[in-house]
Design a protein around this motif. Structure first.
Motif, PDB file in Angstrom:
ATOM      1  N   ASP A 258      70.668  43.775   1.250  1.00 17.13           N
ATOM      2  CA  ASP A 258      69.321  43.385   0.864  1.00 17.13           C
ATOM      3  C   ASP A 258      68.273  43.823   1.885  1.00 17.13           C
ATOM      4  N   VAL A 259      68.646  43.832   3.171  1.00 19.53           N
ATOM      5  CA  VAL A 259      67.712  44.274   4.209  1.00 19.53           C
ATOM      6  C   VAL A 259      67.353  45.733   3.986  1.00 19.53           C
ATOM      7  N   LEU A 260      68.328  46.562   3.693  1.00 22.53           N
ATOM      8  CA  LEU A 260      68.099  47.982   3.448  1.00 22.53           C
ATOM      9  C   LEU A 260      67.312  48.186   2.149  1.00 22.53           C
ATOM     10  N   ARG A 261      67.669  47.478   1.115  1.00 23.22           N
ATOM     11  CA  ARG A 261      67.028  47.629  -0.189  1.00 23.22           C
ATOM     12  C   ARG A 261      65.532  47.291  -0.121  1.00 23.22           C
ATOM     13  N   SER A 262      65.148  46.314   0.659  1.00 22.17           N
ATOM     14  CA  SER A 262      63.740  45.919   0.751  1.00 22.17           C
ATOM     15  C   SER A 262      62.885  46.973   1.455  1.00 22.17           C
ATOM     16  N   ASN A 263      63.515  47.904   2.184  1.00 27.23           N
ATOM     17  CA  ASN A 263      62.779  48.960   2.890  1.00 27.23           C
ATOM     18  C   ASN A 263      62.745  50.277   2.121  1.00 27.23           C
ATOM     19  N   ILE A 264      63.310  50.322   0.937  1.00 26.84           N
ATOM     20  CA  ILE A 264      63.335  51.545   0.141  1.00 26.84           C
ATOM     21  C   ILE A 264      62.122  51.562  -0.773  1.00 26.84           C
ATOM     22  N   ARG A 265      61.112  52.362  -0.380  1.00 27.29           N
ATOM     23  CA  ARG A 265      59.883  52.518  -1.153  1.00 27.29           C
ATOM     24  C   ARG A 265      59.408  53.954  -1.047  1.00 27.29           C
ATOM     25  N   GLY A 266      58.963  54.501  -2.169  1.00 24.57           N
ATOM     26  CA  GLY A 266      58.369  55.835  -2.153  1.00 24.57           C
ATOM     27  C   GLY A 266      59.390  56.949  -2.146  1.00 24.57           C
ATOM     28  N   ASN A 267      58.945  58.101  -1.679  1.00 26.74           N
ATOM     29  CA  ASN A 267      59.742  59.318  -1.664  1.00 26.74           C
ATOM     30  C   ASN A 267      60.533  59.383  -0.356  1.00 26.74           C
ATOM     31  N   ILE A 268      61.792  58.948  -0.383  1.00 30.55           N
ATOM     32  CA  ILE A 268      62.587  58.900   0.830  1.00 30.55           C
ATOM     33  C   ILE A 268      63.936  59.572   0.615  1.00 30.55           C
ATOM     34  N   GLY A 269      64.618  59.809   1.691  1.00 34.04           N
ATOM     35  CA  GLY A 269      65.973  60.335   1.645  1.00 34.04           C
ATOM     36  C   GLY A 269      66.815  59.621   2.675  1.00 34.04           C
ATOM     37  N   PHE A 270      68.109  59.702   2.513  1.00 36.92           N
ATOM     38  CA  PHE A 270      69.030  59.070   3.454  1.00 36.92           C
ATOM     39  C   PHE A 270      69.810  60.150   4.199  1.00 36.92           C
ATOM     40  N   ILE A 271      70.032  59.922   5.475  1.00 34.53           N
ATOM     41  CA  ILE A 271      70.898  60.772   6.278  1.00 34.53           C
ATOM     42  C   ILE A 271      71.967  59.866   6.852  1.00 34.53           C
ATOM     43  N   PHE A 272      73.208  60.160   6.512  1.00 30.59           N
ATOM     44  CA  PHE A 272      74.327  59.374   7.021  1.00 30.59           C
ATOM     45  C   PHE A 272      74.909  60.107   8.218  1.00 30.59           C
ATOM     46  N   ALA A 273      74.797  59.498   9.381  1.00 31.00           N
ATOM     47  CA  ALA A 273      75.250  60.127  10.617  1.00 31.00           C
ATOM     48  C   ALA A 273      76.361  59.287  11.234  1.00 31.00           C
ATOM     49  N   THR A 274      77.556  59.814  11.191  1.00 33.80           N
ATOM     50  CA  THR A 274      78.687  59.075  11.751  1.00 33.80           C
ATOM     51  C   THR A 274      79.174  59.677  13.054  1.00 33.80           C
ATOM     52  N   ASN A 275      78.816  60.944  13.304  1.00 34.32           N
ATOM     53  CA  ASN A 275      79.329  61.590  14.515  1.00 34.32           C
ATOM     54  C   ASN A 275      78.235  62.305  15.317  1.00 34.32           C
ATOM     55  N   CYS A 276      76.998  61.841  15.189  1.00 34.85           N
ATOM     56  CA  CYS A 276      75.915  62.417  15.991  1.00 34.85           C
ATOM     57  C   CYS A 276      74.831  61.358  16.192  1.00 34.85           C
ATOM     58  N   GLY A 277      73.916  61.647  17.084  1.00 35.62           N
ATOM     59  CA  GLY A 277      72.850  60.701  17.399  1.00 35.62           C
ATOM     60  C   GLY A 277      71.540  61.073  16.732  1.00 35.62           C
ATOM     61  N   LEU A 278      70.541  60.206  16.872  1.00 35.59           N
ATOM     62  CA  LEU A 278      69.231  60.432  16.282  1.00 35.59           C
ATOM     63  C   LEU A 278      68.564  61.690  16.838  1.00 35.59           C
ATOM     64  N   ASP A 279      68.767  61.973  18.126  1.00 36.15           N
ATOM     65  CA  ASP A 279      68.173  63.178  18.711  1.00 36.15           C
ATOM     66  C   ASP A 279      68.720  64.439  18.049  1.00 36.15           C
ATOM     67  N   ASP A 280      70.012  64.451  17.725  1.00 38.09           N
ATOM     68  CA  ASP A 280      70.615  65.601  17.047  1.00 38.09           C
ATOM     69  C   ASP A 280      70.007  65.782  15.657  1.00 38.09           C
ATOM     70  N   ILE A 281      69.794  64.679  14.966  1.00 40.50           N
ATOM     71  CA  ILE A 281      69.216  64.728  13.624  1.00 40.50           C
ATOM     72  C   ILE A 281      67.784  65.250  13.686  1.00 40.50           C
ATOM     73  N   ARG A 282      67.001  64.738  14.615  1.00 41.96           N
ATOM     74  CA  ARG A 282      65.609  65.194  14.764  1.00 41.96           C
ATOM     75  C   ARG A 282      65.554  66.683  15.074  1.00 41.96           C
ATOM     76  N   GLU A 283      66.456  67.161  15.908  1.00 40.96           N
ATOM     77  CA  GLU A 283      66.493  68.581  16.268  1.00 40.96           C
ATOM     78  C   GLU A 283      66.713  69.455  15.025  1.00 40.96           C
ATOM     79  N   VAL A 284      67.616  69.040  14.163  1.00 40.90           N
ATOM     80  CA  VAL A 284      67.880  69.787  12.930  1.00 40.90           C
ATOM     81  C   VAL A 284      66.674  69.727  12.001  1.00 40.90           C
ATOM     82  N   LEU A 285      66.050  68.568  11.871  1.00 36.66           N
ATOM     83  CA  LEU A 285      64.899  68.419  10.983  1.00 36.66           C
ATOM     84  C   LEU A 285      63.718  69.273  11.445  1.00 36.66           C
TER      85      LEU A 285
END
Length: 135
Positions: free
Chosen positions: A1-28
């Motif tokens: 429910d915590v996640l569902r209440s934050n889903i608004r507008g045009n969004i996407g999900f990135i599931f990261a199990t083997n890397c950090g946020l800095d790695d994701i930002r670098e790719v983006l």
């Protein structure tokens, strides 16, 4: 429910199990694309057309005249007499400016994905929280 209440507008999900946020930002950041100006779009920065040759032929002077840009014809092409501020930060792009920027091949806007929120261990928090250092 915590996640569902934050889903608004045009969004996407990135599931990261083997890397950090800095790695994701670098790719983006690698996948940010330039975009043409559209009429009515809000300018996020100032943009000036430099003085000098435009590469456009003399039959297209009407585009410059619509914006009161001083020009002259030199060696069969339109040349800007002086630098001209075509976009001002916080103002909307005019239809004439959008067409002229398109004709000149100038793509002043960018689009891409950015991380806004993180869901970790059942909690949702702003991505900026992860930018806080120990210092």
């Amino acid at each position: 429910d915590v996640l569902r209440s934050n889903i608004r507008g045009n969004i996407g999900f990135i599931f990261a199990t083997n890397c950090g946020l800095d790695d994701i930002r670098e790719v983006l950041v690698k996948h940010v694309r330039d975009s043409a100006a559209k009429s009515g779009q809000m300018a996020k920065a100032n943009l000036s057309l430099p003085a000098g040759p435009s590469g456009m032929d003399p039959s297209q002077t009407a585009f410059f005249q619509a914006l009161n840009i001083g020009t002259k014809i030199v060696k069969g092409q339109i040349e800007l007499v002086s630098e001209f501020p075509i976009l001002k930060q916080g103002e909307r792009v005019s239809p004439s400016a959008a067409v002229l920027l398109g004709k000149l091949g100038i793509r002043p806007f960018q689009y891409g994905m950015e991380v806004e929120q993180v869901f970790q261990d059942g909690s949702v928090f702003p991505a900026a929280v992860l930018d806080i250092s120990d210092d």
